[in-house]
Design a protein around this motif. Sequence first.
Motif, PDB file in Angstrom:
ATOM      1  N   GLN A   1       0.808  -1.215   0.000  1.00 55.58           N
ATOM      2  CA  GLN A   1       0.000   0.000   0.000  1.00 55.58           C
ATOM      3  C   GLN A   1       0.843   1.266   0.000  1.00 55.58           C
ATOM      4  N   ASN A   2       2.030   1.206   0.605  1.00 60.73           N
ATOM      5  CA  ASN A   2       2.869   2.409   0.586  1.00 60.73           C
ATOM      6  C   ASN A   2       3.798   2.457  -0.631  1.00 60.73           C
ATOM      7  N   GLY A   3       3.654   1.470  -1.512  1.00 57.30           N
ATOM      8  CA  GLY A   3       4.403   1.488  -2.767  1.00 57.30           C
ATOM      9  C   GLY A   3       5.792   0.898  -2.699  1.00 57.30           C
ATOM     10  N   SER A   4       6.184   0.356  -1.541  1.00 61.35           N
ATOM     11  CA  SER A   4       7.537  -0.190  -1.412  1.00 61.35           C
ATOM     12  C   SER A   4       7.689  -1.504  -2.166  1.00 61.35           C
ATOM     13  N   TRP A   5       6.673  -2.378  -2.068  1.00 62.55           N
ATOM     14  CA  TRP A   5       6.699  -3.667  -2.740  1.00 62.55           C
ATOM     15  C   TRP A   5       5.628  -3.676  -3.818  1.00 62.55           C
ATOM     16  N   LEU A   6       6.001  -4.089  -5.012  1.00 58.94           N
ATOM     17  CA  LEU A   6       5.076  -3.993  -6.143  1.00 58.94           C
ATOM     18  C   LEU A   6       4.333  -5.286  -6.426  1.00 58.94           C
ATOM     19  N   LEU A   7       4.741  -6.382  -5.791  1.00 58.60           N
ATOM     20  CA  LEU A   7       3.962  -7.624  -5.797  1.00 58.60           C
ATOM     21  C   LEU A   7       4.094  -8.272  -4.431  1.00 58.60           C
ATOM     22  N   ILE A   8       2.971  -8.730  -3.897  1.00 53.75           N
ATOM     23  CA  ILE A   8       2.979  -9.519  -2.666  1.00 53.75           C
ATOM     24  C   ILE A   8       2.163 -10.778  -2.907  1.00 53.75           C
ATOM     25  N   ASP A   9       2.623 -11.882  -2.317  1.00 52.84           N
ATOM     26  CA  ASP A   9       2.009 -13.173  -2.591  1.00 52.84           C
ATOM     27  C   ASP A   9       1.140 -13.671  -1.446  1.00 52.84           C
ATOM     28  N   ASP A  10       0.815 -12.789  -0.516  1.00 51.42           N
ATOM     29  CA  ASP A  10      -0.086 -13.136   0.586  1.00 51.42           C
ATOM     30  C   ASP A  10      -0.745 -11.860   1.068  1.00 51.42           C
ATOM     31  N   VAL A  11      -1.970 -11.984   1.556  1.00 49.20           N
ATOM     32  CA  VAL A  11      -2.683 -10.850   2.131  1.00 49.20           C
ATOM     33  C   VAL A  11      -3.401 -11.340   3.380  1.00 49.20           C
ATOM     34  N   PRO A  12      -3.712 -10.438   4.320  1.00 46.11           N
ATOM     35  CA  PRO A  12      -4.463 -10.843   5.506  1.00 46.11           C
ATOM     36  C   PRO A  12      -5.843 -11.376   5.109  1.00 46.11           C
ATOM     37  N   THR A  13      -6.198 -12.510   5.651  1.00 44.14           N
ATOM     38  CA  THR A  13      -7.475 -13.131   5.301  1.00 44.14           C
ATOM     39  C   THR A  13      -8.648 -12.197   5.554  1.00 44.14           C
ATOM     40  N   ASN A  14      -8.600 -11.463   6.659  1.00 41.74           N
ATOM     41  CA  ASN A  14      -9.732 -10.597   6.997  1.00 41.74           C
ATOM     42  C   ASN A  14      -9.811  -9.337   6.145  1.00 41.74           C
ATOM     43  N   GLU A  15      -8.835  -9.163   5.254  1.00 40.14           N
ATOM     44  CA  GLU A  15      -8.834  -7.987   4.382  1.00 40.14           C
ATOM     45  C   GLU A  15      -9.280  -8.315   2.956  1.00 40.14           C
ATOM     46  N   ILE A  16      -9.465  -9.591   2.655  1.00 40.55           N
ATOM     47  CA  ILE A  16      -9.707  -9.986   1.268  1.00 40.55           C
ATOM     48  C   ILE A  16     -10.926  -9.293   0.673  1.00 40.55           C
ATOM     49  N   ALA A  17     -12.030  -9.287   1.398  1.00 42.59           N
ATOM     50  CA  ALA A  17     -13.253  -8.680   0.863  1.00 42.59           C
ATOM     51  C   ALA A  17     -13.038  -7.205   0.535  1.00 42.59           C
TER      52      ALA A  17
END
Length: 612
Positions: free
Chosen positions: A276-292
């Motif tokens: 979200q702050n632009g440091s990483w341009l691809l991430i391969d996991d996200v918090p489950t409670n944030e998916i929606a």
Amino acid sequence: MKKTLALILALAMMLSLAACGGKDNASSDNGSSTENTQSTTPATETAGPSSIAVCIASEPDTLDPALNSSVDGATMLVHLFSGLAKWTQDESGAFHIVADAATELTEPVANADGTVTYTYTLRDGMVWSDGQPVTAADFEYAWQRASNVEFGADYGYMFDVVKGYSEEDPAARLAVEAKDEKTLEVTLNGPVSYWNELLAFPVYFPVREDVVANEAWATDPSTYVCNGAYTMSDWSHNSVITLAKNENYADADEVTMDTIEFYLSDDANNMLSNFQNGSWLLIDDVPTNEIANLKTQYPDEFVVAGQIGTYYVCWNINEDILPADSGLTGVEAENAKAEIRRAIGLLYDRNYIVEEIGQAGQVPASSFVAMGMTNPDGTQFYQTAGHNDGFEGYYDVSADAIESNYASAIETLKKYYNFDEATQQFTNFPTLTYLYNTSEGHKAIGEYLQSAMAGVGLNMNLDNQEWATFLNTRKQGNYSIARNGWLADYNDPICFLDMWTTASGNNDVQFGKGAHKDVAAYSMDLTPYGYDVKVENGTWAETYDVLIATIKSCADENTRFELMHLAEDLLMSTGCIVPLYFYTDIYMLSNRVSGFFSNPLGYKYFMYTTVA
């Protein structure tokens, strides 16, 4: 779900020749349904910085191509090494295997004894990252090293199609020979439809003998010698691995990204914050409670792509789960434990797991061989698995079957454990420990499985370990029950089945090992398929291992697939493999990135990217 299912099937069909084992996060086992089919055609102009920072996993267990058994490790290795073949994606989004270190992928020459021989010529001018020439002898050495039983490579069994391979004899040598500096000759036991795909798999990558003589060579950039598109310029352990473009690479002019920073983390919240702050341009996991929320907030950057794989629970077959006073021993005890494990698998609501935890179109799994694998007639392998009990596969995973599955599980467990009718709970089931690697998604699934079992008095504790430690704990059999996942290695169901032979380095269940080695509880009859093989009450080595070897020597494609269904029947009868869902791959990719692609094997490619 239907849209994502269509995506998985479409991607499976795109594999003109197709798709490593474990994955260290659950989200990629898991919105927009953005199809990731960006072209690999290099951009002619670079609109921004020629550096990209991404996070696909935590610290890898190893970056030795012969020893790696994880998808994240494989992703780094396909950037660092050049095998005889490689994966590409064309402008239509279809995946292909093409020549890489070889000038071409040649056709085999049939021999009088039924074997076939391939001869490959290496491209001119290829050198290692330290400037020394890449030779055919490097490939010969690498293959002999990786296939040697004493070396202990998890994927050593992938060389069993090559003449001379042996799971028992450390002195055995593959029929592979460097005829001169640029010519490599290899003889297979017979025709293999997925041979070119094996050549693109990391265990078939070359290494140089003088380099790997240093056992720590693959842990330090100063000793890491490779021949791919990138070299390793830095490895700050548990922080970041930095790859720099290899100007000595034969196709360096096609590589658009100068630097790739693989940040190492298993903290999904940390990943999301850096995205979200632009440091990483691809991430391969996200918090489950944030998916929606992420599906809505990032409709163009929250990606769900097809994968050919299965997320499942595995039991250590040597774990004693019978009550102390059962009185059962030998074959009776083994059959009872198998029935118990299958019953516990009926307690899990797979629809709840995919809809409430996964939330990215995963499909409830009723078999181990994944969706996307097809029979010779084009039908789905998983849809023809099982025994025609009114549902596909080995479990009825429909929402309507939850109550009947539950009732069936209770009745089976009552045969072995004390059941309190007043509380509707079992009172003497041993306490288990469920092992998983650090990830919010894995934890959420573990907590659900724990609660589903606790509801009937089956106690299970949860234990999480960091990725590299987890892989080795599971491999060594130091667990009772654990999460697991398997992505196709290539486009044939055998890659889901041959991993469970006794000598396989990926045999985490410990089939045929320890106390299970001498258990004679399995039967098979191959006479209906034209083989003079019939075993009653045999060991795992006498049945399953023999069956897999028979499959690999079978020249008739229809018979071979019938035998593979028979192998999955035997595998699933143990109850040690409890499939939960068929994968989709979820990740977040910045819309500043062009030229990225991933394939259904889980590999992600950054060498052709540009960043706006």
